[in-house]
Design a protein around this motif. Structure first.
Motif, PDB file in Angstrom:
ATOM      1  N   MET A 153      20.206 -33.186 -66.833  1.00  0.00           N
ATOM      2  CA  MET A 153      19.708 -31.686 -67.468  1.00  0.00           C
ATOM      3  C   MET A 153      20.952 -30.937 -67.747  1.00  0.00           C
ATOM      4  SD  MET A 153      17.941 -28.750 -65.085  1.00  0.00           S
ATOM      5  CE  MET A 153      16.232 -29.609 -64.958  1.00  0.00           C
ATOM      6  N   ALA A 154      20.746 -30.273 -68.845  1.00  0.00           N
ATOM      7  CA  ALA A 154      21.837 -29.493 -69.553  1.00  0.00           C
ATOM      8  C   ALA A 154      21.890 -28.008 -68.520  1.00  0.00           C
ATOM      9  CB  ALA A 154      21.272 -29.244 -71.015  1.00  0.00           C
ATOM     10  N   PRO A 155      23.438 -27.539 -68.666  1.00  0.00           N
ATOM     11  CA  PRO A 155      23.580 -26.290 -67.805  1.00  0.00           C
ATOM     12  C   PRO A 155      22.782 -25.172 -68.698  1.00  0.00           C
ATOM     13  CG  PRO A 155      25.473 -27.024 -69.161  1.00  0.00           C
ATOM     14  CD  PRO A 155      24.625 -28.328 -69.122  1.00  0.00           C
ATOM     15  N   SER A 156      22.280 -24.149 -67.768  1.00  0.00           N
ATOM     16  CA  SER A 156      21.836 -23.204 -68.278  1.00  0.00           C
ATOM     17  C   SER A 156      22.595 -22.385 -68.976  1.00  0.00           C
ATOM     18  CB  SER A 156      20.948 -22.506 -67.203  1.00  0.00           C
ATOM     19  OG  SER A 156      22.132 -21.896 -66.222  1.00  0.00           O
ATOM     20  N   SER A 157      22.213 -21.353 -69.931  1.00  0.00           N
ATOM     21  CA  SER A 157      23.025 -20.508 -70.653  1.00  0.00           C
ATOM     22  C   SER A 157      23.814 -19.523 -69.749  1.00  0.00           C
ATOM     23  CB  SER A 157      22.265 -19.910 -71.696  1.00  0.00           C
ATOM     24  OG  SER A 157      21.318 -19.076 -71.220  1.00  0.00           O
ATOM     25  N   SER A 158      23.187 -19.164 -68.610  1.00  0.00           N
ATOM     26  CA  SER A 158      23.936 -18.161 -67.950  1.00  0.00           C
ATOM     27  C   SER A 158      25.090 -18.950 -66.916  1.00  0.00           C
ATOM     28  CB  SER A 158      22.870 -17.591 -66.595  1.00  0.00           C
ATOM     29  OG  SER A 158      22.483 -18.801 -65.953  1.00  0.00           O
ATOM     30  N   SER A 159      24.648 -20.176 -66.586  1.00  0.00           N
ATOM     31  CA  SER A 159      25.985 -20.843 -65.903  1.00  0.00           C
ATOM     32  C   SER A 159      27.029 -21.077 -66.820  1.00  0.00           C
ATOM     33  CB  SER A 159      25.158 -22.245 -65.288  1.00  0.00           C
ATOM     34  OG  SER A 159      24.810 -23.156 -66.232  1.00  0.00           O
ATOM     35  N   LYS A 160      26.745 -21.468 -67.974  1.00  0.00           N
ATOM     36  CA  LYS A 160      27.766 -21.509 -69.044  1.00  0.00           C
ATOM     37  C   LYS A 160      28.578 -20.378 -69.373  1.00  0.00           C
ATOM     38  CE  LYS A 160      28.536 -23.410 -73.827  1.00  0.00           C
ATOM     39  NZ  LYS A 160      27.786 -24.057 -74.971  1.00  0.00           N
ATOM     40  N   ALA A 161      27.829 -19.349 -69.467  1.00  0.00           N
ATOM     41  CA  ALA A 161      28.597 -18.181 -69.787  1.00  0.00           C
ATOM     42  C   ALA A 161      29.453 -17.579 -68.411  1.00  0.00           C
ATOM     43  CB  ALA A 161      27.473 -17.173 -69.935  1.00  0.00           C
ATOM     44  N   SER A 162      29.134 -18.075 -67.437  1.00  0.00           N
ATOM     45  CA  SER A 162      29.845 -17.812 -66.243  1.00  0.00           C
ATOM     46  C   SER A 162      31.137 -18.492 -66.093  1.00  0.00           C
ATOM     47  CB  SER A 162      28.924 -18.127 -64.941  1.00  0.00           C
ATOM     48  OG  SER A 162      29.590 -17.996 -63.633  1.00  0.00           O
ATOM     49  N   SER A 163      30.810 -19.847 -66.442  1.00  0.00           N
ATOM     50  CA  SER A 163      32.116 -20.786 -66.494  1.00  0.00           C
ATOM     51  C   SER A 163      33.066 -20.545 -67.420  1.00  0.00           C
ATOM     52  CB  SER A 163      31.623 -22.116 -66.495  1.00  0.00           C
ATOM     53  OG  SER A 163      31.075 -22.328 -67.904  1.00  0.00           O
ATOM     54  N   GLU A 164      32.580 -19.866 -68.836  1.00  0.00           N
ATOM     55  CA  GLU A 164      33.567 -19.407 -69.626  1.00  0.00           C
ATOM     56  C   GLU A 164      34.136 -18.216 -69.402  1.00  0.00           C
ATOM     57  OE1 GLU A 164      31.093 -18.926 -72.949  1.00  0.00           O
ATOM     58  OE2 GLU A 164      31.105 -21.186 -73.437  1.00  0.00           O
ATOM     59  N   LEU A 165      33.321 -17.316 -68.541  1.00  0.00           N
ATOM     60  CA  LEU A 165      34.137 -16.052 -68.179  1.00  0.00           C
ATOM     61  C   LEU A 165      34.971 -16.372 -66.884  1.00  0.00           C
ATOM     62  CD1 LEU A 165      34.122 -13.011 -68.773  1.00  0.00           C
ATOM     63  CD2 LEU A 165      32.159 -12.762 -67.009  1.00  0.00           C
ATOM     64  N   ASN A 166      34.639 -17.152 -65.972  1.00  0.00           N
ATOM     65  CA  ASN A 166      35.470 -17.482 -64.568  1.00  0.00           C
ATOM     66  C   ASN A 166      35.851 -19.171 -64.850  1.00  0.00           C
ATOM     67  OD1 ASN A 166      35.169 -14.802 -63.509  1.00  0.00           O
ATOM     68  ND2 ASN A 166      33.063 -15.347 -63.198  1.00  0.00           N
ATOM     69  N   PRO A 167      36.766 -19.209 -65.701  1.00  0.00           N
ATOM     70  CA  PRO A 167      36.967 -20.823 -65.686  1.00  0.00           C
ATOM     71  C   PRO A 167      37.784 -21.154 -64.220  1.00  0.00           C
ATOM     72  CG  PRO A 167      38.596 -19.301 -66.967  1.00  0.00           C
ATOM     73  CD  PRO A 167      37.400 -18.575 -66.634  1.00  0.00           C
ATOM     74  N   ARG A 168      37.795 -22.394 -64.061  1.00  0.00           N
ATOM     75  CA  ARG A 168      38.428 -23.052 -62.932  1.00  0.00           C
ATOM     76  C   ARG A 168      39.871 -22.636 -62.938  1.00  0.00           C
ATOM     77  NH1 ARG A 168      35.966 -23.793 -58.250  1.00  0.00           N
ATOM     78  NH2 ARG A 168      34.190 -25.265 -58.373  1.00  0.00           N
ATOM     79  N   THR A 169      40.666 -22.401 -61.688  1.00  0.00           N
ATOM     80  CA  THR A 169      42.069 -22.383 -61.677  1.00  0.00           C
ATOM     81  C   THR A 169      42.719 -23.551 -61.908  1.00  0.00           C
ATOM     82  OG1 THR A 169      41.879 -20.162 -60.483  1.00  0.00           O
ATOM     83  CG2 THR A 169      43.719 -21.288 -60.453  1.00  0.00           C
ATOM     84  N   THR A 170      43.528 -23.909 -62.807  1.00  0.00           N
ATOM     85  CA  THR A 170      44.346 -25.150 -62.586  1.00  0.00           C
ATOM     86  C   THR A 170      45.608 -25.234 -62.248  1.00  0.00           C
ATOM     87  OG1 THR A 170      44.617 -24.945 -65.123  1.00  0.00           O
ATOM     88  CG2 THR A 170      42.742 -25.944 -64.455  1.00  0.00           C
ATOM     89  N   HIS A 171      46.231 -24.216 -62.140  1.00  0.00           N
ATOM     90  CA  HIS A 171      47.472 -23.980 -61.811  1.00  0.00           C
ATOM     91  C   HIS A 171      47.933 -23.294 -60.404  1.00  0.00           C
ATOM     92  CE1 HIS A 171      51.866 -23.076 -61.742  1.00  0.00           C
ATOM     93  NE2 HIS A 171      51.717 -22.054 -61.582  1.00  0.00           N
ATOM     94  N   TYR A 172      48.365 -23.982 -59.214  1.00  0.00           N
ATOM     95  CA  TYR A 172      48.690 -23.145 -57.948  1.00  0.00           C
ATOM     96  C   TYR A 172      49.684 -22.415 -57.905  1.00  0.00           C
ATOM     97  CZ  TYR A 172      44.706 -26.123 -55.707  1.00  0.00           C
ATOM     98  OH  TYR A 172      43.715 -26.525 -55.449  1.00  0.00           O
ATOM     99  N   LEU A 193      33.101 -14.438 -49.511  1.00  0.00           N
ATOM    100  CA  LEU A 193      31.617 -14.577 -49.559  1.00  0.00           C
ATOM    101  C   LEU A 193      30.996 -13.863 -50.969  1.00  0.00           C
ATOM    102  CD1 LEU A 193      30.833 -14.484 -45.687  1.00  0.00           C
ATOM    103  CD2 LEU A 193      31.098 -16.508 -47.106  1.00  0.00           C
ATOM    104  N   ILE A 194      31.123 -12.634 -50.926  1.00  0.00           N
ATOM    105  CA  ILE A 194      30.648 -11.967 -52.170  1.00  0.00           C
ATOM    106  C   ILE A 194      31.013 -12.508 -53.165  1.00  0.00           C
ATOM    107  CG2 ILE A 194      30.347 -10.013 -50.515  1.00  0.00           C
ATOM    108  CD1 ILE A 194      32.343  -8.378 -52.175  1.00  0.00           C
ATOM    109  N   SER A 195      32.006 -13.057 -53.389  1.00  0.00           N
ATOM    110  CA  SER A 195      32.763 -13.490 -54.658  1.00  0.00           C
ATOM    111  C   SER A 195      31.816 -14.736 -55.271  1.00  0.00           C
ATOM    112  CB  SER A 195      34.092 -14.333 -54.607  1.00  0.00           C
ATOM    113  OG  SER A 195      33.879 -15.617 -54.076  1.00  0.00           O
ATOM    114  N   PHE A 196      30.567 -14.977 -54.447  1.00  0.00           N
ATOM    115  CA  PHE A 196      29.581 -16.182 -54.969  1.00  0.00           C
ATOM    116  C   PHE A 196      28.457 -15.310 -55.399  1.00  0.00           C
ATOM    117  CE2 PHE A 196      32.272 -18.554 -52.128  1.00  0.00           C
ATOM    118  CZ  PHE A 196      32.556 -19.663 -53.005  1.00  0.00           C
ATOM    119  N   ARG A 197      28.394 -14.163 -55.494  1.00  0.00           N
ATOM    120  CA  ARG A 197      27.345 -13.560 -55.937  1.00  0.00           C
ATOM    121  C   ARG A 197      27.278 -13.617 -57.515  1.00  0.00           C
ATOM    122  NH1 ARG A 197      28.204  -7.382 -54.185  1.00  0.00           N
ATOM    123  NH2 ARG A 197      29.816  -7.636 -55.262  1.00  0.00           N
ATOM    124  N   GLU A 198      25.948 -13.663 -58.112  1.00  0.00           N
ATOM    125  CA  GLU A 198      25.614 -13.848 -59.497  1.00  0.00           C
ATOM    126  C   GLU A 198      26.273 -13.032 -60.252  1.00  0.00           C
ATOM    127  OE1 GLU A 198      22.158 -15.002 -62.754  1.00  0.00           O
ATOM    128  OE2 GLU A 198      21.608 -14.786 -60.603  1.00  0.00           O
TER     129      GLU A 198
END
Length: 435
Positions: A1-20, A170-175
């Motif tokens: 299943m393709a990711p929803s537009s909202s989840s895609k927008a969220s990943s673009e706005l909040n990219p994964r941290t790749t540097h520690y 915990l609240i960081s996981f709010r939509e």
């Protein structure tokens, strides 16, 4: 299943941290444990209750204490916890009740700007007014409880730090939550420490900026006053000149920070870092209870400096303050489109302007140099009988060097070749011709 537009927008706005940073999760875990440990260690390692600064080292006694349930129970003080909670409730109430302008912070990745209420200085003045009223009415002994309940107050502040860090994680996981670019690694230990949520709020109350200036910073000044009161009680009503210097220097620093509250909204803490255990324990426990070490030491080591030494210490502090304030003044004027000194600057390909003259032509962080001079002046009144009262200077130097390195790395990524050119124009990092 393709990711929803909202989840895609969220990943673009909040990219994964790749540097520690801080050597990744192991380093984050070590600091999470180490900061509370050091806060307690600086008390037990420099206290008249334990026999000196430092006290005689007896390994058997230390091991016995750490393995004793009674020792761990002694860290808890119900009354001290209630006092700390009352203090925190007071500064929250002051934030709501006292009038203040609302200003906008720097642009967020969402395109919007967060609004902040400015009334930290009036909160500090209200605190001082109430404090001096209590001292006038009941005498200096009214604040001696701060010295007596030190350990319990430390424990309460650390617990508050843990509660807030867990809550903000915990609240960081709010939509729709905007995350810190450096705190979204997916590793719980690292993200809990570094801070996952960029601007956690309760209604209009921004927790990060609130904790940055109010509960810990004002408490630092209040603790210093309490230490001066405890010393005055022991000396029949008169504090030493060394205690007055520490109280004056550090109170001035706190009040200056409160008065210049808008300046913090362009700092890395507010614009870049998330609010996790790193900032929570730093703001709420480390600042008030570690930075007041000199005043606590002087309670029982009652040093009289005399006029000449007093004047010399004041000169060092004033020099540091002048550099700190002059450098920050140049930066703030320039960022706000003003250049009253007609300072030289270079323009990057991004269109950003970087100062290359004035204080910012002498080094890339001249304000840090002023900070370090002031930190040294705060320790000088304690004399040279122990290196422990100079812990703050050493720690602060390490902190500022690390912060400068972080900033340099971020700017190199941001400006590319322009940053190399800038570093050639301004080669020194903090202290001209030294570092």
């Amino acid at each position: 299943m393709a990711p929803s537009s909202s989840s895609k927008a969220s990943s673009e706005l909040n990219p994964r941290t790749t540097h520690y940073e801080f050597m990744g999760p192991p380093g984050a875990l070590a600091i999470t444990i180490g900061v509370p440990f050091m806060t307690y260690a600086l008390y037990f390692g420099c206290s008249e209750q334990t026999g000196g600064c430092p006290p005689p080292i007896d390994t058997a006694v230390i091991v016995e204490s750490l393995t004793s349930l009674s020792f761990w129970k002694s860290l808890w003080d119900t009354q001290a916890t209630l006092i700390y909670l009352a203090w925190y409730a007071f500064v929250v109430a002051a934030w709501f009740v006292l009038p203040g302008d609302w200003i906008e912070g720097t642009p967020l990745r969402t395109g919007g700007k967060k609004k902040y209420k400015i009334n930290a200085f009036s909160t500090g003045l209200l605190t001082l007014g109430i404090t001096f009223g209590v001292i006038t009415r009941y005498g200096p002994q009214a604040l001696s409880f701060i010295y007596d309940k030190w350990v319990g107050l430390v424990t309460a502040s650390i617990l508050m730090s843990v509660v807030q860090a867990v809550g903000c994680y915990l609240i960081s996981f709010r939509e729709g939550e905007l995350l810190a670019l450096g705190g979204n690694s997916g590793n719980f230990i690292y993200d809990f420490y570094i801070g996952r949520s960029l601007n956690p709020s309760i209604g209009s109350l921004d927790l990060k900026s609130f904790n940055e200036l109010r509960p810990g910073l004002i408490l630092w000044m209040l603790i210093d006053i309490g230490m001066a009161c405890e010393q005055a009680v022991r000396r029949g009503g008169k504090a030493t000149d060394s205690m007055w210097l520490v109280l004056a220097f550090q109170s001035w620093y706190v009040l200056d920070a409160l008065y210049n509250e808008p300046a913090i909204f362009t700092t890395m803490d507010i614009t870049t870092d998330g609010f996790g255990f790193m900032l929570a324990v730093g703001d709420l426990a480390w600042v008030p209870f570690v930075y007041s070490l000199q005043a606590r030491y002087l309670v029982w080591n009652q040093i009289e400096l005399g006029p000449i030494n007093t004047a010399a210490v004041i000169a060092v502090n004033l020099l540091g303050y002048y550099i700190f304030r002059a450098a920050n003044g140049e930066k703030n004027d320039f960022r706000n489109g003003r250049n009253p000194k007609n300072l030289q600057y270079m323009t990057t390909e991004r269109g950003t302007k970087l100062l290359t003259s004035g204080w910012w032509g002498r080094s890339r962080h001249p304000n840090y140099m002023g900070d370090l001079l002031m930190a040294f002046a705060w320790s000088l009144p304690t004399g040279f009988n122990t290196p422990i009262t100079y812990f703050y200077v050493i720690y602060f130097a390490v902190l500022l060097i690390h912060r400068e390195r972080r900033d340099d790395e971020a700017c190199e990524k941001k400006y590319g070749k322009d940053w190399e050119k800038y570093r050639k124009l301004v080669p020194y990092r903090i202290i001209p011709y030294v570092y």
